[in-house]
Structures are given as structure tokens and as C-alpha cells.
Motif scaffolding. Sequence first.
Motif: not given
Length: 179
Positions: A54-58
Amino acid sequence: MEDIELLTRIGRDDHQAFTELYERYWDRLYASAYFHLKDAEAAEELVQDVFVNIWQKRGDLAVQSVQPYLAAMLRYAVFRHLDNNRRRREHHHASQRFVPHTQAPEAINEKLLLEMVGKLTDQLPEKCSLVFRASKLHDRALPDVAEEMGISLKTAEAHLTKALKSIRISLGRAFHLFF
């Protein structure tokens, strides 16, 4: 704060919004992963991977409903984990079939015999080979093999008899030459 608003803020690198989303869903996702895996460490790792993802594709997230999205991410992570474990077990099982140099002569002889039978089976007519492999090498009942192949039990027995006779004769010749 609504889930969608949290994702919007996460898309703008808001660490506090990410922490809130994490705290809101971590327990549920962990419980679901543990239910499927029965492995606390693996369940925890998969949930962490979901949130890292989630954080990487935020910046690219276009999600309408957060809870189903997270559940789907976890479900696919669990599937991949189970598939990877299955492949590892199969690879380990397959690698156990190879004979290391330190094995007993009996194991080496058994492997050579199986290789010879495999090569001889390849030389049989197709139906004979299929019946022999299914019945003897895969340890399946002859009536089941006949039904699966769409042939009568008598025909399957005839193919098996022919295959066994041919293999015995060929192995007899090979052992005679060998000894």
C-alpha cells in the motif's frame, strides 16, 4: 476519518494517515491470514507485505472501497504463499529422488532399474504404456485406469499383460548382458 480519505492522504505521503489505516485493519487482516495459514509468523509477514505494498503504491492507488481491496490483496498474498510452499515441497520431494553419491548401492540399483523400466515403457505401444504407467508406476487400480481411458477392463488387462511381458523380456536380456 473515512477510509477513502485516509488513502487520499496516504497518496500525499501522510504517515499519520498510513498509521491509522494500519491500526484500523491490521488485526482483521492478521486474523484472516492466520485462519488460512495456521502459521503466526507467515500471517504476520503477509499482512506486513500488504501494508508495505500500500505504501509503495500510494501515489497510484485508485480504490473505491478500502476493506474489500485490502482483503483481496491479502487473499492473493495467501494464495501466492501457499503456492510457493507447495512448489517448495514439490521441489524438495523431486530433489529427494535424485541419488546422491553417498547413497547405498541398493538405492542406486533401484534408481537404475526405475530408469530402465521408464525407457522400456517408452518403447511400448501407446495404450500399453499408458496402462502400465497408471497401474504400476502410479499405483492406480486397473478398473479405474480402464474407466479413465474409456476401455474395458479386459482390454486394460491385455495391455498390462503385454507391457509386463515385454518389460520382463527386455530386463532379462539387460541383466543377462550386465552380469
